[in-house]
Design a protein around this motif. Structure first.
Motif, PDB file in Angstrom:
ATOM      1  N   GLY A   3      40.307  38.195  43.866  1.00  0.00           N
ATOM      2  CA  GLY A   3      40.886  38.294  42.532  1.00  0.00           C
ATOM      3  C   GLY A   3      40.312  37.251  41.595  1.00  0.00           C
ATOM      4  O   GLY A   3      41.032  36.679  40.767  1.00  0.00           O
ATOM      5  N   HIS A   4      39.012  37.024  41.717  1.00  0.00           N
ATOM      6  CA  HIS A   4      38.356  35.978  40.934  1.00  0.00           C
ATOM      7  C   HIS A   4      37.368  36.613  39.957  1.00  0.00           C
ATOM      8  O   HIS A   4      36.788  37.668  40.230  1.00  0.00           O
ATOM      9  CB  HIS A   4      37.617  35.022  41.874  1.00  0.00           C
ATOM     10  CG  HIS A   4      37.014  33.835  41.189  1.00  0.00           C
ATOM     11  ND1 HIS A   4      37.744  32.714  40.878  1.00  0.00           N
ATOM     12  CD2 HIS A   4      35.750  33.604  40.752  1.00  0.00           C
ATOM     13  CE1 HIS A   4      36.955  31.835  40.289  1.00  0.00           C
ATOM     14  NE2 HIS A   4      35.743  32.349  40.193  1.00  0.00           N
ATOM     15  N   ASP A   5      37.155  35.987  38.809  1.00  0.00           N
ATOM     16  CA  ASP A   5      36.172  36.435  37.820  1.00  0.00           C
ATOM     17  C   ASP A   5      35.123  35.347  37.659  1.00  0.00           C
ATOM     18  O   ASP A   5      35.323  34.358  36.943  1.00  0.00           O
ATOM     19  CB  ASP A   5      36.865  36.725  36.488  1.00  0.00           C
ATOM     20  CG  ASP A   5      35.920  37.351  35.469  1.00  0.00           C
ATOM     21  OD1 ASP A   5      34.707  37.416  35.755  1.00  0.00           O
ATOM     22  OD2 ASP A   5      36.391  37.773  34.402  1.00  0.00           O
ATOM     23  N   SER A   6      33.985  35.525  38.334  1.00  0.00           N
ATOM     24  CA  SER A   6      32.949  34.486  38.308  1.00  0.00           C
ATOM     25  C   SER A   6      32.293  34.348  36.948  1.00  0.00           C
ATOM     26  O   SER A   6      31.673  33.314  36.663  1.00  0.00           O
ATOM     27  CB  SER A   6      31.872  34.800  39.358  1.00  0.00           C
ATOM     28  OG  SER A   6      32.410  34.718  40.664  1.00  0.00           O
ATOM     29  N   SER A   7      32.414  35.394  36.105  1.00  0.00           N
ATOM     30  CA  SER A   7      31.822  35.288  34.769  1.00  0.00           C
ATOM     31  C   SER A   7      32.605  34.324  33.886  1.00  0.00           C
ATOM     32  O   SER A   7      32.072  33.769  32.918  1.00  0.00           O
ATOM     33  CB  SER A   7      31.771  36.668  34.112  1.00  0.00           C
ATOM     34  OG  SER A   7      33.088  37.183  33.907  1.00  0.00           O
ATOM     35  N   ARG A   8      33.855  34.102  34.200  1.00  0.00           N
ATOM     36  CA  ARG A   8      34.687  33.174  33.422  1.00  0.00           C
ATOM     37  C   ARG A   8      34.855  31.823  34.109  1.00  0.00           C
ATOM     38  O   ARG A   8      34.910  30.786  33.457  1.00  0.00           O
ATOM     39  CB  ARG A   8      36.072  33.786  33.197  1.00  0.00           C
ATOM     40  CG  ARG A   8      36.063  35.037  32.339  1.00  0.00           C
ATOM     41  CD  ARG A   8      37.485  35.488  32.061  1.00  0.00           C
ATOM     42  NE  ARG A   8      37.520  36.647  31.180  1.00  0.00           N
ATOM     43  CZ  ARG A   8      38.634  37.211  30.728  1.00  0.00           C
ATOM     44  NH1 ARG A   8      39.816  36.698  31.101  1.00  0.00           N
ATOM     45  NH2 ARG A   8      38.581  38.259  29.932  1.00  0.00           N
ATOM     46  N   GLU A   9      34.970  31.858  35.437  1.00  0.00           N
ATOM     47  CA  GLU A   9      35.154  30.619  36.206  1.00  0.00           C
ATOM     48  C   GLU A   9      34.146  30.581  37.343  1.00  0.00           C
ATOM     49  O   GLU A   9      34.174  31.431  38.226  1.00  0.00           O
ATOM     50  CB  GLU A   9      36.569  30.548  36.776  1.00  0.00           C
ATOM     51  CG  GLU A   9      36.838  29.285  37.573  1.00  0.00           C
ATOM     52  CD  GLU A   9      38.214  29.301  38.227  1.00  0.00           C
ATOM     53  OE1 GLU A   9      38.493  28.384  39.019  1.00  0.00           O
ATOM     54  OE2 GLU A   9      38.992  30.235  37.956  1.00  0.00           O
ATOM     55  N   PRO A  10      33.219  29.624  37.323  1.00  0.00           N
ATOM     56  CA  PRO A  10      32.190  29.568  38.368  1.00  0.00           C
ATOM     57  C   PRO A  10      32.823  29.422  39.750  1.00  0.00           C
ATOM     58  O   PRO A  10      33.887  28.801  39.892  1.00  0.00           O
ATOM     59  CB  PRO A  10      31.384  28.312  38.002  1.00  0.00           C
ATOM     60  CG  PRO A  10      31.667  28.071  36.560  1.00  0.00           C
ATOM     61  CD  PRO A  10      33.074  28.546  36.340  1.00  0.00           C
ATOM     62  N   PRO A  11      32.196  30.014  40.765  1.00  0.00           N
ATOM     63  CA  PRO A  11      32.708  29.850  42.133  1.00  0.00           C
ATOM     64  C   PRO A  11      32.785  28.380  42.514  1.00  0.00           C
ATOM     65  O   PRO A  11      31.929  27.578  42.133  1.00  0.00           O
ATOM     66  CB  PRO A  11      31.669  30.592  42.981  1.00  0.00           C
ATOM     67  CG  PRO A  11      31.050  31.581  42.053  1.00  0.00           C
ATOM     68  CD  PRO A  11      31.014  30.895  40.718  1.00  0.00           C
ATOM     69  N   SER A  12      33.823  28.033  43.260  1.00  0.00           N
ATOM     70  CA  SER A  12      34.006  26.646  43.687  1.00  0.00           C
ATOM     71  C   SER A  12      34.885  26.612  44.929  1.00  0.00           C
ATOM     72  O   SER A  12      35.604  27.573  45.224  1.00  0.00           O
ATOM     73  CB  SER A  12      34.650  25.807  42.576  1.00  0.00           C
ATOM     74  OG  SER A  12      35.964  26.270  42.306  1.00  0.00           O
ATOM     75  N   VAL A  13      34.816  25.499  45.639  1.00  0.00           N
ATOM     76  CA  VAL A  13      35.678  25.310  46.805  1.00  0.00           C
ATOM     77  C   VAL A  13      37.140  25.340  46.376  1.00  0.00           C
ATOM     78  O   VAL A  13      37.994  25.899  47.062  1.00  0.00           O
ATOM     79  CB  VAL A  13      35.345  23.974  47.513  1.00  0.00           C
ATOM     80  CG1 VAL A  13      36.323  23.712  48.646  1.00  0.00           C
ATOM     81  CG2 VAL A  13      33.926  24.004  48.051  1.00  0.00           C
ATOM     82  N   GLU A  14      37.429  24.768  45.210  1.00  0.00           N
ATOM     83  CA  GLU A  14      38.806  24.715  44.727  1.00  0.00           C
ATOM     84  C   GLU A  14      39.356  26.114  44.438  1.00  0.00           C
ATOM     85  O   GLU A  14      40.511  26.420  44.752  1.00  0.00           O
ATOM     86  CB  GLU A  14      38.878  23.855  43.457  1.00  0.00           C
ATOM     87  CG  GLU A  14      38.618  22.374  43.675  1.00  0.00           C
ATOM     88  CD  GLU A  14      37.153  22.055  43.919  1.00  0.00           C
ATOM     89  OE1 GLU A  14      36.863  20.968  44.461  1.00  0.00           O
ATOM     90  OE2 GLU A  14      36.292  22.899  43.556  1.00  0.00           O
TER      91      GLU A  14
END
Length: 359
Positions: A53-64
């Motif tokens: 449920g993540h949007d990488s275009s808005r929030e870069p992938p991260s461990v957090e």
């Protein structure tokens, strides 16, 4: 001036390999991720975004961002294990854990990563594949619940029969014994008194056998005092009846729930029955304790043993090995047998503290 041709070729080859890998990552139906351990750049594919449920275009992938979706009860364990692999010497990492789906439901994934090294031998990145195993876990859970209800029904029936034996059969036989004793005081004929005495002994023996049967069916001490005291009684009875020496170590800090006690006791009961036949008069060692957020029991003997490596079914004289495994797996745990000809046998089982067993 330095000739860097070889290094440039290596860099170009690595870049080309990574480009191909990214194409594969986007084409697969599995969630894939890539952590750059040197540049600290993180990436994952669209399937990961959809699952998490993540949007990488808005929030870069991260461990957090990954850790935020882990189930609260699994977060500390999983994150600690992953970071230990990233910062340690391990060449791979894997775990099965829960996560919070976009709709708020709980899902299960099997996650595995492998550490890659650059030309200088440095740990350069860790890449992995994440498989959604929620459906598989659901099927397993349904099977476990079905078996759990079956085992619970068996235990309830055992308890009912044991109570009936105590409240009816034993009480009736005890009353007969009392009447025989009273009658014995009134008889003056020596031969009649001797016959009556033999009948009284038979009645007392029958009461003893009924009490033993009642204990085998469902020992009251298991519910009232716990599994440790119950196993001590079983071992003491074995020593008295057959002269079998034993060592018992109770490492429990707290008593398991009643349902888990029943599973551990039945497995220990079957393992001790086999040890009684094959320990050949040697010592039996029993350990009861806690580890890995669960409870375990281990029974070992130095008897004749058998080839456990070639085991496909319970060998002759070792009844119940399949039953032990099924009981443990039903509760979400495991049961293992370690044996070899002439080296004795060790049976060990572990049940998680949150075992899904019907009350």
């Amino acid at each position: 001036m330095h000739d860097i041709t070889e290094r440039k070729l290596l860099e170009d080859g690595l870049r080309e390999s990574l480009d191909r890998l990214r194409l594969v990552t986007q084409a697969t139906n599995d969630a894939m991720w890539d952590w750059d351990l040197i540049g600290e750049e993180h990436s994952w594919n669209d399937r990961f975004d959809a699952m998490w449920g993540h949007d990488s275009s808005r929030e870069p992938p991260s461990v957090e961002a990954w850790a935020a979706k882990l189930h609260p009860d699994d977060r500390q364990r999983v994150a600690a294990g992953f970071l230990a692999a990233v910062n340690g010497d391990a060449s791979e990492w894997s775990d099965e854990y829960r996560f919070i789906r976009p709709d708020g439901s709980i899902g299960y994934v099997f996650d595995r990563g492998v550490v890659l090294y650059n030309a200088q031998g440095e740990r350069s990145r860790i890449m992995g594949v994440m498989l959604d195993v929620t459906e598989r876990r659901g099927s397993e859970e349904e099977r476990r619940q079905l078996l759990a209800h079956q085992v619970a029904a068996q235990e309830d029936e055992r308890r009912r029969i044991a109570d009936d034996i105590h409240d009816d059969s034993i009480q009736a036989m005890t009353a007969v014994g009392i009447r025989l004793a009273t009658l014995g005081k009134q008889i003056t004929d020596e031969r009649a008194a001797e016959s009556l005495s033999r009948v009284a002994v038979s009645v007392e023996s029958a009461i003893g056998r009924l009490r033993h049967l009642m204990f085998q069916l469902r020992p009251r001490v298991l519910d009232e005092e716990g599994i440790g005291p119950t196993l001590r009684i079983v071992l003491a009875q074995m020593a008295e009846d057959e002269g079998l020496a034993y060592r018992f170590e109770d490492q429990l800090v707290e008593e398991p729930p009643k349902e888990i006690r029943a599973v551990l006791y039945r497995i220990a009961q079957e393992a001790l029955a086999n040890a009684r036949k094959h320990a050949a008069g040697t010592e039996v060692e029993v350990t009861l304790g806690e580890r890995d957020h669960g409870f375990f029991v281990r029974i070992g003997d130095q008897g004749s043993g058998f080839d456990a490596g070639a085991l496909t079914a319970s060998p002759t004289g070792h009844m119940g090995l399949s039953s032990m495994r099924e009981r443990a797996e039903m509760a979400g745990g495991w049961s293992r047998v370690d044996s070899a000809p002439g080296r004795g046998t060790t049976v060990e089982c572990w049940i998680p503290a949150e075992a899904a067993i019907a009350p």
